[in-house]
Design a protein around this motif. Structure first.
Motif, short mmCIF file in Angstrom:
data_model
loop_
_atom_site.label_atom_id
_atom_site.label_comp_id
_atom_site.label_asym_id
_atom_site.label_seq_id
_atom_site.Cartn_x
_atom_site.Cartn_y
_atom_site.Cartn_z
N GLY A 93 -5.78 -37.44 -20.02
CA GLY A 93 -5.00 -38.15 -18.80
C GLY A 93 -4.07 -37.02 -18.31
N VAL A 94 -3.38 -36.51 -19.37
CA VAL A 94 -1.97 -35.66 -19.04
C VAL A 94 -2.68 -34.33 -18.37
CG1 VAL A 94 -0.25 -34.19 -20.04
CG2 VAL A 94 -0.65 -36.50 -20.89
N ARG A 95 -3.80 -33.99 -18.91
CA ARG A 95 -4.35 -32.70 -18.20
C ARG A 95 -5.00 -32.85 -16.89
NH1 ARG A 95 -6.97 -28.52 -20.77
NH2 ARG A 95 -7.71 -26.73 -19.41
N ILE A 96 -5.67 -34.16 -16.63
CA ILE A 96 -6.05 -34.59 -15.46
C ILE A 96 -4.96 -34.48 -14.37
CG2 ILE A 96 -6.81 -36.30 -14.05
CD1 ILE A 96 -9.22 -34.79 -15.52
N ASN A 97 -3.78 -35.38 -14.73
CA ASN A 97 -2.74 -35.27 -14.07
C ASN A 97 -2.04 -34.11 -13.40
OD1 ASN A 97 -2.83 -38.12 -13.79
ND2 ASN A 97 -1.73 -38.44 -15.46
N ALA A 98 -2.17 -33.30 -14.55
CA ALA A 98 -1.34 -31.91 -14.10
C ALA A 98 -2.36 -31.08 -13.15
CB ALA A 98 -1.43 -30.98 -15.50
N LEU A 99 -3.44 -31.22 -13.48
CA LEU A 99 -4.56 -30.18 -12.38
C LEU A 99 -4.44 -30.89 -11.19
CD1 LEU A 99 -7.84 -29.95 -14.83
CD2 LEU A 99 -6.21 -28.05 -13.80
N GLU A 100 -4.42 -32.42 -11.06
CA GLU A 100 -4.36 -32.96 -9.55
C GLU A 100 -2.91 -32.36 -8.93
OE1 GLU A 100 -4.67 -36.95 -10.61
OE2 GLU A 100 -6.82 -36.99 -10.32
N GLU A 101 -1.91 -32.36 -9.43
CA GLU A 101 -0.73 -32.04 -9.10
C GLU A 101 -0.50 -30.63 -8.43
OE1 GLU A 101 2.35 -32.70 -11.85
OE2 GLU A 101 2.18 -34.93 -11.73
N LEU A 102 -1.51 -29.71 -9.39
CA LEU A 102 -1.44 -28.27 -8.97
C LEU A 102 -2.46 -28.11 -7.57
CD1 LEU A 102 -1.99 -26.60 -12.56
CD2 LEU A 102 0.12 -26.37 -11.09
N ILE A 103 -3.47 -29.12 -7.62
CA ILE A 103 -4.15 -28.98 -6.46
C ILE A 103 -3.34 -29.34 -5.35
CG2 ILE A 103 -6.28 -30.20 -5.37
CD1 ILE A 103 -7.44 -30.19 -8.19
N ALA A 104 -2.54 -30.44 -5.38
CA ALA A 104 -1.74 -31.05 -4.46
C ALA A 104 -0.85 -29.94 -3.69
CB ALA A 104 -1.16 -32.18 -4.61
N GLU A 105 -0.05 -29.12 -4.85
CA GLU A 105 0.87 -28.11 -4.51
C GLU A 105 -0.06 -27.00 -3.49
OE1 GLU A 105 2.49 -26.77 -7.76
OE2 GLU A 105 3.45 -28.75 -8.23
N ALA A 106 -1.28 -26.66 -4.16
CA ALA A 106 -2.09 -25.62 -3.62
C ALA A 106 -2.45 -26.23 -2.06
CB ALA A 106 -3.28 -25.32 -4.32
N ASP A 107 -2.65 -27.40 -1.84
CA ASP A 107 -2.88 -27.83 -0.57
C ASP A 107 -1.89 -27.64 0.37
OD1 ASP A 107 -5.42 -28.66 -0.34
OD2 ASP A 107 -5.16 -30.57 -0.93
N LYS A 108 -0.49 -27.92 -0.15
CA LYS A 108 0.71 -27.82 0.86
C LYS A 108 0.79 -26.16 1.29
CE LYS A 108 2.92 -31.57 -1.00
NZ LYS A 108 4.63 -31.86 -1.72
N GLU A 109 0.46 -25.26 0.26
CA GLU A 109 0.51 -23.96 0.55
C GLU A 109 -0.65 -23.29 1.47
OE1 GLU A 109 0.34 -21.47 -3.02
OE2 GLU A 109 1.59 -22.84 -4.15
N LEU A 110 -1.85 -24.19 1.42
CA LEU A 110 -2.92 -23.75 2.16
C LEU A 110 -2.55 -24.35 3.69
CD1 LEU A 110 -5.78 -22.62 2.61
CD2 LEU A 110 -6.81 -25.11 2.09
N ILE A 111 -2.09 -25.31 3.89
CA ILE A 111 -1.66 -25.91 4.87
C ILE A 111 -0.46 -24.97 5.70
CG2 ILE A 111 -0.56 -27.84 6.39
CD1 ILE A 111 -1.93 -29.77 4.38
#
Length: 295
Positions: A93-111
Motif C-alpha cells: 500500500g505504501v508503494r502504491i501511494n508513493a507511485l500515485e503521488e509521483l504520477i500526480a506530480e508529473a501530471d502537474k509538470e506536464l500540464i
C-alpha cells in the motif's frame, strides 16, 4: 491523469516530461500485476476486506504445522511465520501511494509544459485537418466516379449475358448491406462471377429462373459446388418436363444438361434453367402464365 491525444509533434521539453510520467504509470501497472495477491479485496458480504497473500500464508502455516507435529518437531508460531508476509502486504500500500503521488506530480509538470505551446499544437492540428479534408474530398470524388463507372459496366454486363432481357442490375448492394461494400459484383480470380453475385444482380429471378443465356453459363462459379458433378434428370409422369432430383424444380430441358444454384447440395454441370413459361403444363390455375402479371 492528463491525457494528450496521439499525433502531436510535441516540443522536446514536453516530450521529456511526458516520458517521465508514462514511465511512472507503466511502473505502477507492472507493480500491481506482480503483487496482485497483496491487493485488498472486498468479501462477498461487502462488510470487510481481505488480502489473499495473508490468507494463503495462514493456510500454508496450518498445513506445515500439522506436518511438523506428525513428525514430532517444533514449529514456529503463527506470528513469526506471518511476519514477512505482513511486511510485504503493508509495504504494498505504501508503494502504491508513493507511485500515485509521483504520477500526480508529473501530471502537474506536464500540464505546465504543455500550456505555453497550446497555440503551436492548435496550428498543427488545424493544418493536418485542412490537408486531410482536401484528401478526403478527392478520395470521395474518385470513389463516386469509380462507382458510376462500375454501375454502368455491370449494367452492360447484365444486358449482354441476358441478351438484352435485363438492362440494369438490381438495387441490392452498392454499399448498403453488402459485406465488401461493392454491391452485388463479386468475381473470382479466374474471371467468373459467383452465385451470390448472380442473385444480388438479379440474374436469378424467382419466377423466371436464371436469366443468363446458355453460352454464358461458364462465367458462373459456385464455391460450394467446385466439381459440378452431373446429375441425371428424371421426366415427370404427367408431362414432358424434367424434375431436378436435388431441388425439385421442373424445367423443359430437352436434350440440355440442367443445374441448380439454389442448394449447396446440388451437383449439376450447368447454371441455366429455361423460362417457366416454357413448361409444358400442369400449372396451378392461380399462377400467372405471363411474366409481369400478379395474382
Amino acid at each position: 491523469m492528463f491525457e494528450i491525444p496521439q499525433g502531436f509533434n510535441l516540443p522536446a521539453p514536453a516530450q521529456k516530461v511526458l516520458k517521465k510520467r508514462d514511465d511512472l504509470v507503466r511502473k505502477l501497472a507492472q507493480f500491481r500485476v506482480e503483487n496482485a495477491d497483496c491487493e485488498p479485496h472486498k468479501r462477498l458480504s461487502g462488510r470487510d476486506t481481505h488480502i489473499p497473500l495473508l490468507e494463503y500464508a495462514e493456510a500454508q502455516w496450518g498445513r506445515e504445522m500439522k506436518e511438523a507435529l506428525k513428525a514430532g518437531k517444533d514449529f514456529q508460531s503463527l506470528t513469526d511465520y506471518m511476519a514477512p508476509f505482513e511486511k510485504k502486504a503493508s509495504e504494498y500500500g505504501v508503494r502504491i501511494n508513493a507511485l500515485e503521488e509521483l504520477i500526480a506530480e508529473a501530471d502537474k509538470e506536464l500540464i505546465a509544459a504543455i500550456r505555453p505551446v497550446l497555440g503551436e499544437l492548435a496550428d498543427q492540428a488545424f493544418t493536418q485537418a485542412s490537408e486531410a479534408e482536401a484528401d478526403y474530398v478527392e478520395a470521395v470524388r474518385k470513389a463516386e466516379a469509380a462507382r458510376s463507372v462500375a454501375r454502368g459496366a455491370v449494367a452492360r454486363f447484365c444486358w449482354a449475358v441476358t441478351g438484352g432481357r435485363k438492362n440494369s442490375p438490381d438495387g441490392i448492394g452498392w454499399g448498403s448491406g453488402s459485406r465488401d461494400g461493392l454491391g452485388g459484383w463479386q468475381t473470382t480470380d479466374d474471371g467468373r462471377i459467383t452465385v451470390e453475385s448472380m442473385r444480388a444482380l438479379g440474374l436469378v429471378d424467382n419466377w423466371l429462373g436464371v436469366l443468363m443465356l446458355p453460352e454464358f453459363e461458364e462465367l458462373v462459379y459456385n464455391p460450394s459446388n467446385p466439381l459440378a458433378e452431373e446429375v441425371g434428370l428424371e421426366p415427370t409422369k404427367s408431362s414432358g418436363t424434367h424434375e431436378c432430383p436435388t431441388c425439385g424444380l421442373r424445367v423443359n430441358a430437352g436434350g440440355r444438361r440442367i443445374s441448380c444454384i439454389g442448394s449447396e447440395d446440388a451437383r449439376h454441370t450447368r447454371a441455366t434453367f429455361v423460362f417457366k413459361d416454357e413448361l409444358d403444363g400442369e400449372r396451378h390455375q392461380n399462377f400467372p402464365k405471363t411474366h409481369g402479371m400478379s395474382f
